[in-house]
Design an enzyme around this catalytic site. Structure first.
Site, PDB file in Angstrom:
ATOM      1  N   PRO A  89       0.818  -1.217   0.000  1.00 36.27           N
ATOM      2  CA  PRO A  89       0.000   0.000   0.000  1.00 36.27           C
ATOM      3  C   PRO A  89       0.853   1.270   0.000  1.00 36.27           C
ATOM      4  O   PRO A  89       0.367   2.344  -0.346  1.00 36.27           O
ATOM      5  CB  PRO A  89      -0.797  -0.089   1.308  1.00 36.27           C
ATOM      6  CG  PRO A  89      -0.675  -1.492   1.777  1.00 36.27           C
ATOM      7  CD  PRO A  89       0.571  -2.061   1.171  1.00 36.27           C
ATOM      8  N   GLU A 116       1.108  -8.640   8.025  1.00 36.42           N
ATOM      9  CA  GLU A 116       1.375  -7.193   8.112  1.00 36.42           C
ATOM     10  C   GLU A 116       2.399  -6.727   7.075  1.00 36.42           C
ATOM     11  O   GLU A 116       2.808  -5.576   7.073  1.00 36.42           O
ATOM     12  CB  GLU A 116       1.838  -6.817   9.520  1.00 36.42           C
ATOM     13  CG  GLU A 116       0.769  -6.973  10.594  1.00 36.42           C
ATOM     14  CD  GLU A 116      -0.499  -6.180  10.280  1.00 36.42           C
ATOM     15  OE1 GLU A 116      -0.386  -5.012   9.871  1.00 36.42           O
ATOM     16  OE2 GLU A 116      -1.601  -6.741  10.438  1.00 36.42           O
ATOM     17  N   ARG A 154      -1.280  -6.945 -21.623  1.00 38.08           N
ATOM     18  CA  ARG A 154      -1.956  -6.235 -22.714  1.00 38.08           C
ATOM     19  C   ARG A 154      -0.997  -5.383 -23.534  1.00 38.08           C
ATOM     20  O   ARG A 154      -1.305  -4.983 -24.649  1.00 38.08           O
ATOM     21  CB  ARG A 154      -3.070  -5.337 -22.163  1.00 38.08           C
ATOM     22  CG  ARG A 154      -4.165  -6.096 -21.448  1.00 38.08           C
ATOM     23  CD  ARG A 154      -5.075  -5.146 -20.716  1.00 38.08           C
ATOM     24  NE  ARG A 154      -5.648  -4.140 -21.613  1.00 38.08           N
ATOM     25  CZ  ARG A 154      -6.685  -4.335 -22.405  1.00 38.08           C
ATOM     26  NH1 ARG A 154      -7.291  -5.496 -22.413  1.00 38.08           N
ATOM     27  NH2 ARG A 154      -7.130  -3.372 -23.185  1.00 38.08           N
ATOM     28  N   ASP A 169      -8.044   2.569 -25.464  1.00 38.59           N
ATOM     29  CA  ASP A 169      -8.845   2.304 -24.274  1.00 38.59           C
ATOM     30  C   ASP A 169      -8.725   3.463 -23.274  1.00 38.59           C
ATOM     31  O   ASP A 169      -7.772   4.234 -23.331  1.00 38.59           O
ATOM     32  CB  ASP A 169      -8.377   1.008 -23.597  1.00 38.59           C
ATOM     33  CG  ASP A 169      -8.949  -0.237 -24.273  1.00 38.59           C
ATOM     34  OD1 ASP A 169     -10.085  -0.160 -24.780  1.00 38.59           O
ATOM     35  OD2 ASP A 169      -8.260  -1.267 -24.289  1.00 38.59           O
TER      36      ASP A 169
HETATM   37  N1  SAH Z   1       0.422  -3.512   7.289  1.00 36.01           N
HETATM   38  C1  SAH Z   1       0.408  -3.073   5.912  1.00 36.01           C
HETATM   39  C2  SAH Z   1      -0.665  -3.786   5.110  1.00 36.01           C
HETATM   40  C3  SAH Z   1      -0.418  -5.247   4.929  1.00 36.01           C
HETATM   41  S1  SAH Z   1      -1.612  -5.987   3.899  1.00 36.01           S
HETATM   42  C4  SAH Z   1       0.149  -1.564   5.881  1.00 36.01           C
HETATM   43  O1  SAH Z   1      -0.565  -1.068   6.727  1.00 36.01           O
HETATM   44  O2  SAH Z   1       0.634  -0.889   4.960  1.00 36.01           O
HETATM   45  C5  SAH Z   1      -0.751  -7.461   3.409  1.00 36.01           C
HETATM   46  C6  SAH Z   1      -0.129  -7.455   2.039  1.00 36.01           C
HETATM   47  O3  SAH Z   1      -1.140  -7.241   1.066  1.00 36.01           O
HETATM   48  C7  SAH Z   1       0.898  -6.361   1.785  1.00 36.01           C
HETATM   49  O4  SAH Z   1       2.171  -6.752   2.220  1.00 36.01           O
HETATM   50  C8  SAH Z   1       0.846  -6.228   0.272  1.00 36.01           C
HETATM   51  O5  SAH Z   1       1.662  -7.182  -0.384  1.00 36.01           O
HETATM   52  C9  SAH Z   1      -0.605  -6.539  -0.049  1.00 36.01           C
HETATM   53  N2  SAH Z   1      -1.420  -5.332  -0.256  1.00 36.01           N
HETATM   54  C10 SAH Z   1      -2.390  -4.861   0.555  1.00 36.01           C
HETATM   55  N3  SAH Z   1      -2.949  -3.749   0.065  1.00 36.01           N
HETATM   56  C11 SAH Z   1      -2.323  -3.496  -1.100  1.00 36.01           C
HETATM   57  C12 SAH Z   1      -2.444  -2.485  -2.089  1.00 36.01           C
HETATM   58  N4  SAH Z   1      -3.321  -1.488  -1.961  1.00 36.01           N
HETATM   59  N5  SAH Z   1      -1.633  -2.538  -3.166  1.00 36.01           N
HETATM   60  C13 SAH Z   1      -0.730  -3.534  -3.307  1.00 36.01           C
HETATM   61  N6  SAH Z   1      -0.571  -4.526  -2.404  1.00 36.01           N
HETATM   62  C14 SAH Z   1      -1.351  -4.513  -1.315  1.00 36.01           C
END
Ligand code: SAH
Length: 228
Positions: A89, A116, A154, A169
């Protein structure tokens, strides 16, 4: 284009990989996808790959050693080490210009987080590209990796039936706007009819109408796209 996907849940991929455009691209040798279970790089009888966070707090953290070893071994499987991408994220938010930029890579190694997420040293040591698919939290990086693969294939010449799509697109390099409305048979349904102009056969006029509609909907819904 080759993808190596590093995950704790490899079974999430076969269904997705065996469908439609992706399956055809793999069969035609345009795209190669290898899924690796990071747990295979974890030591000990229990193949422990996660542990509690230093400093306390909820959840588990993916351990640096097995993850870094896994990436290095997978990189060494071919002569081209590829670009390492971590789904997180905190990463750069994925959009079509970023998809187009990433598409120059011949090989990408996608790391799927769980729980996490990764020990920070995975990032500090490997210096990967960090990519987020949007401002929300998923349970893991698997779906985010599928989004990356789906949008990137794509861009590979020959994957789409009509190359022009990857220009025209919504959001794409042709104009970066939302697409105009599209119709197919029948001409009328429940009193709603197809715009006359699309039946006219006048390609010049149709093109102008489509440009106007594209601009109209983009202005209305996504004026941010028009800022540049
Ligand atoms: N504790 C982290 C979230 C972990 S979620 C935080 O607060 O930032 C678990 C995993 O899901 C992450 O390590 C990532 O690989 C994936 N993930 C979750 N949300 C994502 C997003 N918006 N974009 C890409 N990967 C994501």
């Amino acid at each position: 284009m080759r993808f190596d996907i590093l995950t704790l849940f490899p079974d999430m991929f076969p269904g997705y990989l065996s469908q439609s455009i992706l399956n055809k691209s793999i069969e035609r040798g345009l795209v190669e996808i290898h899924v690796h279970n990071m747990r295979d790089w974890a030591e000990g009888r229990h193949h422990k790959i996660d542990d509690t966070p230093y400093g306390g707090g909820p959840g588990m953290i993916l351990m640096v050693e097995p993850v870094v070893n896994c990436v290095r071994d997978v990189q060494a499987m071919t002569s081209e080490p590829g670009t390492v991408i971590v789904t997180t994220p905190r990463g750069q938010r994925l959009d079509q210009p970023l998809v187009e930029e990433l598409a120059v890579n011949k090989r990408m190694i996608l790391l799927c987080g769980r729980y996490e997420g990764f020990d920070q040293r995975v990032i500090d040591i490997l210096k990967p590209l960090e990519v987020s698919i949007g401002d929300y939290i998923l349970n893991g990086g698997e779906v985010a990796s599928m989004v990356l693969v789906d949008s990137l294939v794509r861009m590979v010449p020959g994957v789409l039936g009509d190359e022009q799509s990857s220009w025209d697109d919504s959001f794409s390099r042709g104009n970066r706007m939302l697409e105009y409305p599209q119709y197919t048979r029948p001409r009328e349904f429940e009193g709603e009819s197809v715009p006359e102009i699309l039946l006219s056969g006048n390609h010049g006029k149709i093109e102008l109408w489509r440009q106007a509609k594209s601009l109209e909907i983009t202005k209305k819904r996504r004026s941010d796209l028009l800022e540049d």
